[in-house]
Write a protein that holds these residues in place. Sequence first.
Motif: not given
Length: 208
Positions: A33-34, A40-42, A64-67
Amino acid sequence: MTPPLLSTTYFGPVEWYALLARHREVWLEACETFPKQTYRNRCHIASGGGRLSLSVPVEGASSGHTAVKDVRLSDHGNWRRQHWHALQTAYGDSPFFVYYADDLHTFFERQWTHLWDMNLAIIECMCQLLDIHPVIHETTTYEHTPSAYADMRTAIHPKLPLPDTCPMVGPYYQAFAHRKGFMPHLSILDLLCNEGTGSILTLLGIAK
Protein backbone atom coordinates in the motif's frame (compact mmCIF):
# COMPACT_ATOMS: atom_id res chain seq x y z
CA MET A 1 24.06 -13.21 -0.40
CA THR A 2 20.36 -12.74 0.32
CA PRO A 3 18.86 -10.25 -2.16
CA PRO A 4 17.31 -7.13 -0.64
CA LEU A 5 13.64 -6.27 -0.99
CA LEU A 6 13.38 -2.51 -1.54
CA SER A 7 10.67 0.05 -2.08
CA THR A 8 10.59 1.95 -5.35
CA THR A 9 12.23 5.38 -5.37
CA TYR A 10 12.15 8.63 -7.31
CA PHE A 11 15.85 9.38 -7.98
CA GLY A 12 16.50 7.51 -4.75
CA PRO A 13 19.20 8.29 -2.19
CA VAL A 14 22.80 7.19 -2.63
CA GLU A 15 22.43 4.46 0.01
CA TRP A 16 19.60 2.89 -2.00
CA TYR A 17 21.83 2.70 -5.06
CA ALA A 18 24.72 1.42 -2.96
CA LEU A 19 22.58 -1.63 -2.24
CA LEU A 20 21.99 -2.11 -5.96
CA ALA A 21 25.71 -1.78 -6.62
CA ARG A 22 26.56 -4.40 -4.00
CA HIS A 23 24.03 -7.10 -4.94
CA ARG A 24 23.69 -9.22 -8.06
CA GLU A 25 19.90 -9.15 -7.80
CA VAL A 26 17.30 -7.04 -5.98
CA TRP A 27 13.55 -7.14 -5.59
CA LEU A 28 11.25 -4.12 -5.77
CA GLU A 29 8.01 -4.11 -3.78
CA ALA A 30 5.17 -3.52 -6.24
CA CYS A 31 2.22 -4.64 -4.14
CA GLU A 32 2.53 -2.66 -0.91
CA THR A 33 0.00 0.00 0.00
CA PHE A 34 1.41 3.37 -1.01
CA PRO A 35 2.71 5.29 2.04
CA LYS A 36 3.11 9.06 2.11
CA GLN A 37 6.24 11.13 2.74
CA THR A 38 8.82 8.57 1.61
CA TYR A 39 11.41 8.31 -1.14
CA ARG A 40 8.84 6.56 -3.33
CA ASN A 41 7.79 9.93 -4.73
CA ARG A 42 10.40 12.38 -3.48
CA CYS A 43 14.13 13.01 -3.38
CA HIS A 44 16.54 15.38 -1.67
CA ILE A 45 19.15 17.41 -3.52
CA ALA A 46 21.79 19.94 -2.42
CA SER A 47 21.03 23.55 -3.27
CA GLY A 48 22.81 26.79 -2.45
CA GLY A 49 20.39 27.19 0.44
CA GLY A 50 20.92 23.69 1.79
CA ARG A 51 18.94 20.46 1.49
CA LEU A 52 16.00 20.77 -0.92
CA SER A 53 13.12 18.28 -1.14
CA LEU A 54 11.49 17.61 -4.52
CA SER A 55 8.12 15.86 -4.28
CA VAL A 56 6.10 14.30 -7.11
CA PRO A 57 2.33 14.82 -6.71
CA VAL A 58 0.21 11.70 -7.09
CA GLU A 59 -3.49 10.92 -7.44
CA GLY A 60 -5.68 8.29 -5.86
CA ALA A 61 -3.37 7.42 -2.98
CA SER A 62 -5.08 9.36 -0.19
CA SER A 63 -7.38 6.53 0.86
CA GLY A 64 -4.49 4.36 2.04
CA HIS A 65 -5.60 1.36 0.01
CA THR A 66 -3.80 1.90 -3.31
CA ALA A 67 -1.02 -0.46 -4.31
CA VAL A 68 2.15 1.43 -5.17
CA LYS A 69 2.14 0.01 -8.71
CA ASP A 70 -1.30 1.57 -9.30
CA VAL A 71 -0.53 5.08 -8.05
CA ARG A 72 -1.08 7.63 -10.80
CA LEU A 73 0.95 10.77 -11.36
CA SER A 74 -0.64 14.20 -11.11
CA ASP A 75 0.22 17.26 -13.17
CA HIS A 76 -0.48 19.53 -10.22
CA GLY A 77 1.83 22.50 -9.80
CA ASN A 78 3.71 21.96 -13.06
CA TRP A 79 6.12 19.82 -11.02
CA ARG A 80 8.14 18.54 -13.98
CA ARG A 81 9.20 22.03 -14.96
CA GLN A 82 9.87 22.99 -11.34
CA HIS A 83 11.99 19.90 -10.65
CA TRP A 84 14.06 20.35 -13.80
CA HIS A 85 14.65 24.02 -12.98
CA ALA A 86 15.71 23.05 -9.45
CA LEU A 87 18.21 20.52 -10.82
CA GLN A 88 19.63 23.03 -13.29
CA THR A 89 20.03 25.59 -10.52
CA ALA A 90 21.56 23.13 -8.05
CA TYR A 91 23.86 21.25 -10.41
CA GLY A 92 24.31 23.37 -13.52
CA ASP A 93 27.86 24.25 -12.45
CA SER A 94 28.73 20.83 -11.06
CA PRO A 95 31.51 18.90 -12.83
CA PHE A 96 29.34 16.34 -14.62
CA PHE A 97 25.82 17.77 -15.01
CA VAL A 98 26.47 18.73 -18.64
CA TYR A 99 27.33 15.11 -19.48
CA TYR A 100 24.08 13.73 -18.10
CA ALA A 101 21.67 16.59 -18.76
CA ASP A 102 20.12 15.07 -21.89
CA ASP A 103 19.52 11.72 -20.19
CA LEU A 104 17.96 13.39 -17.16
CA HIS A 105 15.82 15.89 -19.05
CA THR A 106 13.91 13.01 -20.65
CA PHE A 107 12.18 12.30 -17.34
CA PHE A 108 10.80 15.82 -17.14
CA GLU A 109 9.47 15.84 -20.70
CA ARG A 110 7.62 12.55 -20.96
CA GLN A 111 4.11 12.29 -19.50
CA TRP A 112 4.13 9.04 -17.58
CA THR A 113 0.78 7.88 -16.22
CA HIS A 114 1.98 5.84 -13.24
CA LEU A 115 4.64 6.56 -10.64
CA TRP A 116 5.87 2.96 -10.74
CA ASP A 117 6.61 3.04 -14.47
CA MET A 118 8.44 6.36 -14.26
CA ASN A 119 10.49 5.24 -11.26
CA LEU A 120 11.44 1.98 -12.95
CA ALA A 121 12.63 3.86 -16.04
CA ILE A 122 14.66 6.18 -13.79
CA ILE A 123 16.21 3.24 -11.94
CA GLU A 124 17.19 1.53 -15.19
CA CYS A 125 18.71 4.76 -16.51
CA MET A 126 20.64 5.44 -13.30
CA CYS A 127 22.03 1.90 -13.29
CA GLN A 128 23.22 2.35 -16.86
CA LEU A 129 24.89 5.69 -16.10
CA LEU A 130 26.48 4.31 -12.94
CA ASP A 131 27.62 1.15 -14.75
CA ILE A 132 25.94 -1.18 -12.27
CA HIS A 133 23.95 -4.16 -13.49
CA PRO A 134 21.76 -5.81 -10.84
CA VAL A 135 18.98 -8.10 -11.98
CA ILE A 136 15.80 -6.31 -10.86
CA HIS A 137 12.67 -8.32 -10.04
CA GLU A 138 9.18 -7.07 -9.13
CA THR A 139 7.03 -8.70 -6.46
CA THR A 140 3.66 -10.11 -7.54
CA THR A 141 2.11 -10.49 -4.09
CA TYR A 142 2.57 -8.68 -0.79
CA GLU A 143 4.29 -10.49 2.07
CA HIS A 144 4.25 -8.87 5.47
CA THR A 145 7.26 -10.90 6.61
CA PRO A 146 9.11 -12.17 3.54
CA SER A 147 11.43 -15.13 3.98
CA ALA A 148 13.28 -15.17 0.66
CA TYR A 149 14.66 -11.61 0.82
CA ALA A 150 16.29 -9.19 3.22
CA ASP A 151 13.35 -6.89 3.97
CA MET A 152 14.60 -3.33 3.51
CA ARG A 153 11.38 -1.72 2.33
CA THR A 154 11.34 0.75 5.22
CA ALA A 155 15.08 0.81 5.98
CA ILE A 156 15.86 3.92 3.93
CA HIS A 157 13.41 6.60 5.00
CA PRO A 158 13.72 10.41 4.91
CA LYS A 159 12.62 10.75 8.55
CA LEU A 160 14.49 7.82 10.10
CA PRO A 161 18.20 7.13 10.75
CA LEU A 162 19.84 4.50 8.57
CA PRO A 163 19.97 1.05 10.15
CA ASP A 164 23.26 -0.83 10.43
CA THR A 165 22.17 -3.07 7.56
CA CYS A 166 22.48 -0.15 5.10
CA PRO A 167 25.85 0.90 3.69
CA MET A 168 27.05 4.36 4.61
CA VAL A 169 28.01 6.41 1.56
CA GLY A 170 30.41 9.34 1.58
CA PRO A 171 31.72 11.79 2.14
CA TYR A 172 32.30 12.57 -1.52
CA TYR A 173 32.80 15.83 -3.40
CA GLN A 174 29.83 18.22 -3.17
CA ALA A 175 29.84 21.64 -4.78
CA PHE A 176 28.34 23.39 -1.74
CA ALA A 177 30.33 21.55 0.93
CA HIS A 178 32.61 24.54 1.55
CA ARG A 179 29.52 26.52 2.63
CA LYS A 180 27.15 23.93 4.02
CA GLY A 181 29.40 21.02 4.94
CA PHE A 182 28.85 17.53 3.58
CA MET A 183 25.16 16.65 3.27
CA PRO A 184 24.51 12.89 3.55
CA HIS A 185 21.62 10.81 2.23
CA LEU A 186 21.00 12.89 -0.88
CA SER A 187 19.61 11.71 -4.22
CA ILE A 188 21.79 9.66 -6.52
CA LEU A 189 21.68 12.74 -8.76
CA ASP A 190 23.93 14.56 -6.30
CA LEU A 191 26.61 11.87 -6.48
CA LEU A 192 26.30 11.46 -10.24
CA CYS A 193 26.57 15.18 -11.03
CA ASN A 194 29.51 15.67 -8.67
CA GLU A 195 31.50 12.47 -9.20
CA GLY A 196 30.47 11.25 -12.65
CA THR A 197 32.03 7.93 -13.62
CA GLY A 198 33.75 7.81 -10.24
CA SER A 199 30.36 7.39 -8.54
CA ILE A 200 30.65 3.60 -8.61
CA LEU A 201 33.73 3.75 -6.38
CA THR A 202 31.82 5.78 -3.80
CA LEU A 203 28.85 3.39 -3.91
CA LEU A 204 31.13 0.42 -3.35
CA GLY A 205 33.02 2.17 -0.55
CA ILE A 206 36.31 2.05 -2.42
CA ALA A 207 38.76 4.78 -1.40
CA LYS A 208 39.72 7.09 -4.27
